[in-house]
Design a protein around this motif. Structure first.
Motif, PDB file in Angstrom:
ATOM      1  N   LEU A 108      37.635 -51.416 -33.925  1.00 55.35           N
ATOM      2  CA  LEU A 108      38.569 -50.873 -32.938  1.00 55.35           C
ATOM      3  C   LEU A 108      38.682 -51.782 -31.719  1.00 55.35           C
ATOM      4  O   LEU A 108      39.766 -51.970 -31.159  1.00 55.35           O
ATOM      5  CB  LEU A 108      38.114 -49.479 -32.499  1.00 55.35           C
ATOM      6  N   ALA A 109      37.546 -52.355 -31.316  1.00 55.53           N
ATOM      7  CA  ALA A 109      37.549 -53.260 -30.158  1.00 55.53           C
ATOM      8  C   ALA A 109      38.406 -54.497 -30.431  1.00 55.53           C
ATOM      9  O   ALA A 109      39.150 -54.965 -29.558  1.00 55.53           O
ATOM     10  CB  ALA A 109      36.122 -53.657 -29.814  1.00 55.53           C
ATOM     11  N   LYS A 110      38.301 -55.027 -31.640  1.00 57.31           N
ATOM     12  CA  LYS A 110      39.119 -56.188 -32.005  1.00 57.31           C
ATOM     13  C   LYS A 110      40.601 -55.838 -31.997  1.00 57.31           C
ATOM     14  O   LYS A 110      41.438 -56.597 -31.499  1.00 57.31           O
ATOM     15  CB  LYS A 110      38.709 -56.690 -33.389  1.00 57.31           C
ATOM     16  N   ALA A 111      40.922 -54.665 -32.556  1.00 57.66           N
ATOM     17  CA  ALA A 111      42.325 -54.251 -32.628  1.00 57.66           C
ATOM     18  C   ALA A 111      42.927 -54.023 -31.245  1.00 57.66           C
ATOM     19  O   ALA A 111      44.120 -54.250 -31.033  1.00 57.66           O
ATOM     20  CB  ALA A 111      42.442 -52.975 -33.465  1.00 57.66           C
ATOM     21  N   GLU A 112      42.093 -53.565 -30.297  1.00 50.51           N
ATOM     22  CA  GLU A 112      42.585 -53.248 -28.956  1.00 50.51           C
ATOM     23  C   GLU A 112      42.190 -54.302 -27.927  1.00 50.51           C
ATOM     24  O   GLU A 112      42.334 -54.093 -26.728  1.00 50.51           O
ATOM     25  CB  GLU A 112      42.057 -51.873 -28.546  1.00 50.51           C
ATOM     26  N   ALA A 113      41.674 -55.447 -28.405  1.00 49.96           N
ATOM     27  CA  ALA A 113      41.306 -56.570 -27.537  1.00 49.96           C
ATOM     28  C   ALA A 113      40.335 -56.148 -26.439  1.00 49.96           C
ATOM     29  O   ALA A 113      40.495 -56.503 -25.265  1.00 49.96           O
ATOM     30  CB  ALA A 113      42.551 -57.218 -26.936  1.00 49.96           C
ATOM     31  N   VAL A 114      39.323 -55.388 -26.820  1.00 52.72           N
ATOM     32  CA  VAL A 114      38.298 -54.938 -25.880  1.00 52.72           C
ATOM     33  C   VAL A 114      37.056 -55.813 -26.035  1.00 52.72           C
ATOM     34  O   VAL A 114      36.601 -56.070 -27.149  1.00 52.72           O
ATOM     35  CB  VAL A 114      37.926 -53.461 -26.133  1.00 52.72           C
TER      36      VAL A 114
END
Length: 282
Positions: free
Chosen positions: A200-206
Protein backbone atom coordinates in the motif's frame (compact mmCIF):
# COMPACT_ATOMS: atom_id res chain seq x y z
CA UNK A 1 30.49 -34.67 30.16
CA UNK A 2 30.65 -34.02 26.42
CA UNK A 3 27.91 -31.88 24.87
CA UNK A 4 27.55 -31.45 21.11
CA UNK A 5 25.42 -28.63 19.69
CA UNK A 6 24.41 -28.63 16.05
CA UNK A 7 23.36 -25.14 14.98
CA UNK A 8 25.18 -22.28 16.68
CA UNK A 9 22.96 -19.33 15.87
CA UNK A 10 21.08 -17.22 18.41
CA UNK A 11 19.47 -20.18 20.24
CA UNK A 12 22.23 -22.76 19.90
CA UNK A 13 24.90 -20.20 20.72
CA UNK A 14 23.00 -19.10 23.82
CA UNK A 15 22.63 -22.71 24.98
CA UNK A 16 26.39 -23.19 24.53
CA UNK A 17 27.10 -20.15 26.71
CA UNK A 18 24.56 -21.30 29.29
CA UNK A 19 25.98 -24.81 29.54
CA UNK A 20 29.52 -23.45 29.73
CA UNK A 21 28.52 -21.69 32.96
CA UNK A 22 26.77 -24.68 34.52
CA UNK A 23 28.16 -26.50 37.54
CA UNK A 24 28.51 -29.66 35.45
CA UNK A 25 32.06 -30.35 34.25
CA UNK A 26 31.34 -30.01 30.56
CA UNK A 27 33.22 -29.93 27.27
CA UNK A 28 31.13 -28.34 24.49
CA UNK A 29 31.69 -29.05 20.82
CA UNK A 30 29.74 -27.45 18.03
CA UNK A 31 29.00 -27.50 14.32
CA UNK A 32 27.20 -25.06 12.03
CA UNK A 33 27.02 -24.74 8.25
CA UNK A 34 27.69 -21.03 8.84
CA UNK A 35 31.39 -20.89 9.69
CA UNK A 36 31.05 -17.41 11.18
CA UNK A 37 28.79 -18.74 13.95
CA UNK A 38 31.41 -21.35 14.80
CA UNK A 39 34.31 -18.88 14.70
CA UNK A 40 32.64 -16.39 17.05
CA UNK A 41 31.98 -18.97 19.75
CA UNK A 42 35.34 -20.67 19.27
CA UNK A 43 37.24 -17.40 19.62
CA UNK A 44 35.23 -16.63 22.76
CA UNK A 45 36.34 -19.96 24.22
CA UNK A 46 32.79 -21.31 24.41
CA UNK A 47 33.00 -24.28 22.03
CA UNK A 48 35.50 -26.53 20.32
CA UNK A 49 34.68 -26.89 16.60
CA UNK A 50 34.23 -30.28 14.98
CA UNK A 51 34.60 -31.04 11.29
CA UNK A 52 31.18 -32.61 10.80
CA UNK A 53 27.83 -33.34 12.40
CA UNK A 54 28.70 -37.04 12.59
CA UNK A 55 32.00 -36.41 14.37
CA UNK A 56 30.39 -34.25 17.03
CA UNK A 57 27.41 -36.56 17.55
CA UNK A 58 29.41 -39.79 17.92
CA UNK A 59 31.52 -38.40 20.76
CA UNK A 60 28.75 -36.76 22.80
CA UNK A 61 26.82 -37.66 25.92
CA UNK A 62 24.25 -34.94 25.20
CA UNK A 63 23.33 -33.77 21.69
CA UNK A 64 21.42 -30.51 21.17
CA UNK A 65 19.75 -30.01 17.79
CA UNK A 66 19.39 -26.26 17.37
CA UNK A 67 18.72 -25.81 13.67
CA UNK A 68 15.39 -25.27 11.86
CA UNK A 69 12.57 -27.80 12.27
CA UNK A 70 13.16 -29.53 8.95
CA UNK A 71 16.91 -29.77 9.58
CA UNK A 72 16.23 -31.16 13.07
CA UNK A 73 14.13 -33.94 11.50
CA UNK A 74 16.93 -34.71 9.04
CA UNK A 75 19.44 -34.74 11.93
CA UNK A 76 17.32 -37.31 13.78
CA UNK A 77 17.43 -39.65 10.81
CA UNK A 78 21.20 -39.24 10.57
CA UNK A 79 21.65 -39.96 14.28
CA UNK A 80 19.69 -43.21 13.98
CA UNK A 81 22.34 -44.50 11.56
CA UNK A 82 25.39 -43.46 13.62
CA UNK A 83 27.24 -45.44 16.31
CA UNK A 84 26.41 -43.19 19.25
CA UNK A 85 27.53 -43.48 22.86
CA UNK A 86 25.31 -45.59 25.08
CA UNK A 87 22.70 -43.68 27.08
CA UNK A 88 23.13 -40.56 24.92
CA UNK A 89 20.46 -37.90 25.35
CA UNK A 90 19.26 -36.03 22.28
CA UNK A 91 17.21 -32.86 22.66
CA UNK A 92 16.10 -30.12 20.31
CA UNK A 93 14.76 -26.55 20.33
CA UNK A 94 12.21 -26.82 17.53
CA UNK A 95 9.12 -24.63 17.67
CA UNK A 96 6.83 -27.39 16.32
CA UNK A 97 6.83 -30.57 18.35
CA UNK A 98 4.25 -32.96 16.82
CA UNK A 99 6.16 -33.43 13.55
CA UNK A 100 9.49 -33.82 15.37
CA UNK A 101 8.13 -36.35 17.86
CA UNK A 102 6.52 -38.27 14.98
CA UNK A 103 9.89 -38.41 13.23
CA UNK A 104 11.42 -39.95 16.37
CA UNK A 105 8.61 -42.51 16.64
CA UNK A 106 9.13 -43.60 13.03
CA UNK A 107 12.86 -44.27 13.44
CA UNK A 108 13.78 -47.96 13.52
CA UNK A 109 16.18 -49.34 16.13
CA UNK A 110 16.25 -46.09 18.07
CA UNK A 111 19.75 -45.71 19.50
CA UNK A 112 19.23 -42.64 21.68
CA UNK A 113 16.87 -41.19 24.26
CA UNK A 114 14.96 -38.13 23.11
CA UNK A 115 13.72 -35.11 25.03
CA UNK A 116 11.87 -32.59 22.91
CA UNK A 117 12.47 -29.00 23.94
CA UNK A 118 11.41 -25.48 23.03
CA UNK A 119 12.57 -22.28 24.76
CA UNK A 120 9.84 -19.64 24.45
CA UNK A 121 12.23 -16.78 23.89
CA UNK A 122 14.24 -15.42 21.01
CA UNK A 123 14.80 -12.37 18.87
CA UNK A 124 14.47 -11.15 15.30
CA UNK A 125 18.28 -11.00 15.39
CA UNK A 126 20.11 -14.12 14.26
CA UNK A 127 23.60 -15.49 14.61
CA UNK A 128 25.90 -16.45 17.47
CA UNK A 129 27.11 -12.86 17.83
CA UNK A 130 23.76 -12.09 19.52
CA UNK A 131 23.72 -15.17 21.76
CA UNK A 132 23.72 -14.60 25.52
CA UNK A 133 23.33 -16.47 28.78
CA UNK A 134 20.20 -14.59 29.85
CA UNK A 135 18.29 -14.91 26.55
CA UNK A 136 15.74 -17.29 28.12
CA UNK A 137 15.74 -15.80 31.61
CA UNK A 138 12.33 -16.12 33.35
CA UNK A 139 10.76 -17.47 30.14
CA UNK A 140 9.05 -20.83 29.69
CA UNK A 141 11.10 -23.76 28.39
CA UNK A 142 8.76 -26.52 27.21
CA UNK A 143 9.79 -30.16 27.49
CA UNK A 144 8.12 -33.03 25.61
CA UNK A 145 9.59 -36.32 26.77
CA UNK A 146 9.66 -39.27 24.39
CA UNK A 147 11.85 -41.81 26.21
CA UNK A 148 14.41 -39.88 28.28
CA UNK A 149 14.98 -41.16 31.80
CA UNK A 150 14.39 -39.05 34.89
CA UNK A 151 18.15 -38.92 35.37
CA UNK A 152 18.69 -37.60 31.84
CA UNK A 153 15.99 -34.96 32.23
CA UNK A 154 17.52 -33.80 35.51
CA UNK A 155 20.96 -33.74 33.90
CA UNK A 156 19.68 -31.51 31.12
CA UNK A 157 18.00 -29.18 33.60
CA UNK A 158 21.25 -28.95 35.56
CA UNK A 159 23.16 -28.07 32.39
CA UNK A 160 20.59 -25.33 31.69
CA UNK A 161 20.45 -24.01 35.28
CA UNK A 162 22.32 -20.74 34.51
CA UNK A 163 19.54 -19.82 32.05
CA UNK A 164 17.04 -19.41 34.92
CA UNK A 165 14.12 -20.69 32.85
CA UNK A 166 10.76 -22.07 33.95
CA UNK A 167 10.60 -25.67 32.73
CA UNK A 168 7.12 -26.91 31.77
CA UNK A 169 6.36 -30.49 30.71
CA UNK A 170 3.51 -31.16 28.29
CA UNK A 171 2.48 -33.33 25.38
CA UNK A 172 3.43 -32.53 21.79
CA UNK A 173 -0.14 -31.77 20.71
CA UNK A 174 -0.68 -29.45 23.68
CA UNK A 175 2.54 -27.65 22.83
CA UNK A 176 1.65 -27.09 19.19
CA UNK A 177 -1.85 -25.89 20.06
CA UNK A 178 -0.39 -23.39 22.50
CA UNK A 179 2.39 -22.02 20.29
CA UNK A 180 0.11 -21.82 17.25
CA UNK A 181 -1.87 -19.24 19.19
CA UNK A 182 0.78 -17.32 21.12
CA UNK A 183 3.65 -17.45 18.64
CA UNK A 184 2.94 -18.84 15.19
CA UNK A 185 -0.28 -16.90 14.58
CA UNK A 186 1.23 -13.52 15.60
CA UNK A 187 4.25 -14.12 13.37
CA UNK A 188 2.10 -15.18 10.40
CA UNK A 189 -0.12 -12.11 10.79
CA UNK A 190 2.82 -9.72 11.10
CA UNK A 191 4.57 -11.15 8.04
CA UNK A 192 1.38 -10.69 6.06
CA UNK A 193 0.62 -7.26 7.57
CA UNK A 194 4.10 -5.97 6.77
CA UNK A 195 3.74 -7.05 3.14
CA UNK A 196 0.29 -5.46 2.92
CA UNK A 197 1.47 -2.17 4.42
CA UNK A 198 4.55 -2.15 2.19
CA UNK A 199 2.47 -2.73 -0.95
CA UNK A 200 0.00 0.00 0.00
CA UNK A 201 2.87 2.37 0.80
CA UNK A 202 4.39 1.80 -2.63
CA UNK A 203 1.05 2.36 -4.35
CA UNK A 204 0.47 5.61 -2.44
CA UNK A 205 4.12 6.77 -2.51
CA UNK A 206 4.41 6.73 1.29
CA UNK A 207 7.88 6.61 2.87
CA UNK A 208 7.66 3.98 5.64
CA UNK A 209 10.90 5.18 7.21
CA UNK A 210 8.90 8.20 8.43
CA UNK A 211 6.52 5.99 10.41
CA UNK A 212 6.19 6.31 14.18
CA UNK A 213 7.18 3.85 16.87
CA UNK A 214 3.88 1.97 16.70
CA UNK A 215 4.64 0.49 13.28
CA UNK A 216 8.23 -0.31 14.21
CA UNK A 217 7.18 -2.04 17.47
CA UNK A 218 4.29 -3.95 15.90
CA UNK A 219 6.28 -5.28 12.94
CA UNK A 220 9.64 -6.02 14.59
CA UNK A 221 9.13 -9.79 14.38
CA UNK A 222 8.74 -9.52 10.59
CA UNK A 223 12.55 -9.41 10.57
CA UNK A 224 12.68 -13.04 11.72
CA UNK A 225 14.69 -15.61 9.76
CA UNK A 226 12.68 -16.48 6.59
CA UNK A 227 13.84 -20.11 6.29
CA UNK A 228 13.29 -20.84 9.97
CA UNK A 229 9.80 -19.36 10.00
CA UNK A 230 8.78 -21.06 6.75
CA UNK A 231 9.70 -24.39 8.37
CA UNK A 232 7.89 -23.53 11.61
CA UNK A 233 4.64 -22.40 9.99
CA UNK A 234 4.45 -25.35 7.59
CA UNK A 235 5.23 -27.90 10.32
CA UNK A 236 2.28 -26.64 12.39
CA UNK A 237 0.05 -25.85 9.44
CA UNK A 238 -3.21 -27.56 10.51
CA UNK A 239 -3.46 -25.82 13.85
CA UNK A 240 -2.22 -22.53 12.39
CA UNK A 241 -4.78 -22.53 9.57
CA UNK A 242 -7.55 -22.99 12.14
CA UNK A 243 -6.18 -20.06 14.15
CA UNK A 244 -5.99 -17.87 11.03
CA UNK A 245 -9.59 -18.72 10.12
CA UNK A 246 -10.76 -17.71 13.59
CA UNK A 247 -8.75 -14.50 13.34
CA UNK A 248 -10.28 -13.65 9.95
CA UNK A 249 -13.76 -13.79 11.50
CA UNK A 250 -12.67 -11.56 14.36
CA UNK A 251 -11.04 -9.07 11.95
CA UNK A 252 -14.22 -8.96 9.88
CA UNK A 253 -16.25 -7.99 12.97
CA UNK A 254 -13.72 -5.25 13.73
CA UNK A 255 -13.92 -4.03 10.14
CA UNK A 256 -17.73 -3.94 10.28
CA UNK A 257 -17.65 -1.81 13.42
CA UNK A 258 -15.53 0.74 11.57
CA UNK A 259 -17.67 0.59 8.42
CA UNK A 260 -20.83 1.08 10.46
CA UNK A 261 -19.30 3.94 12.46
CA UNK A 262 -20.21 1.93 15.54
CA UNK A 263 -18.19 3.79 18.17
CA UNK A 264 -19.65 1.75 21.02
CA UNK A 265 -18.66 -1.59 19.52
CA UNK A 266 -15.25 -0.32 18.42
CA UNK A 267 -14.44 1.15 21.82
CA UNK A 268 -15.54 -2.07 23.52
CA UNK A 269 -13.20 -4.12 21.33
CA UNK A 270 -10.30 -1.76 22.01
CA UNK A 271 -10.99 -1.83 25.75
CA UNK A 272 -11.06 -5.63 25.72
CA UNK A 273 -7.74 -5.73 23.86
CA UNK A 274 -6.26 -3.18 26.25
CA UNK A 275 -7.30 -5.21 29.30
CA UNK A 276 -6.10 -8.53 27.83
CA UNK A 277 -2.68 -7.06 27.03
CA UNK A 278 -2.31 -5.57 30.53
CA UNK A 279 -3.22 -8.90 32.14
CA UNK A 280 -0.31 -10.54 30.30
CA UNK A 281 2.07 -8.51 32.46
CA UNK A 282 0.40 -9.10 35.82
Amino acid sequence: MQVFINGLGLIGGSIAKIMQQSTVNTTITGFDVNAQNVDILHQAGVITPVESFAQGAQNADVIVLAASVNVIKQNLGTLAALPLRSNVLVTDVGSSKVSIMQTVKELKNLNFNFLGGHPMAGSHLSGSEYSKVDLFQHHQYFLVNENATDGQVNRFKQLMQPAMVNFQSLKANQHDELVSLVSHLPHALVFNMMNSINNLAKAEAVDLSLAGGGLFDTTRIAMGNPQMWTDILLNNSTKLVNQISAYQKSLEHFKQAIENQDATQLMQEIKQANLARRRMEE
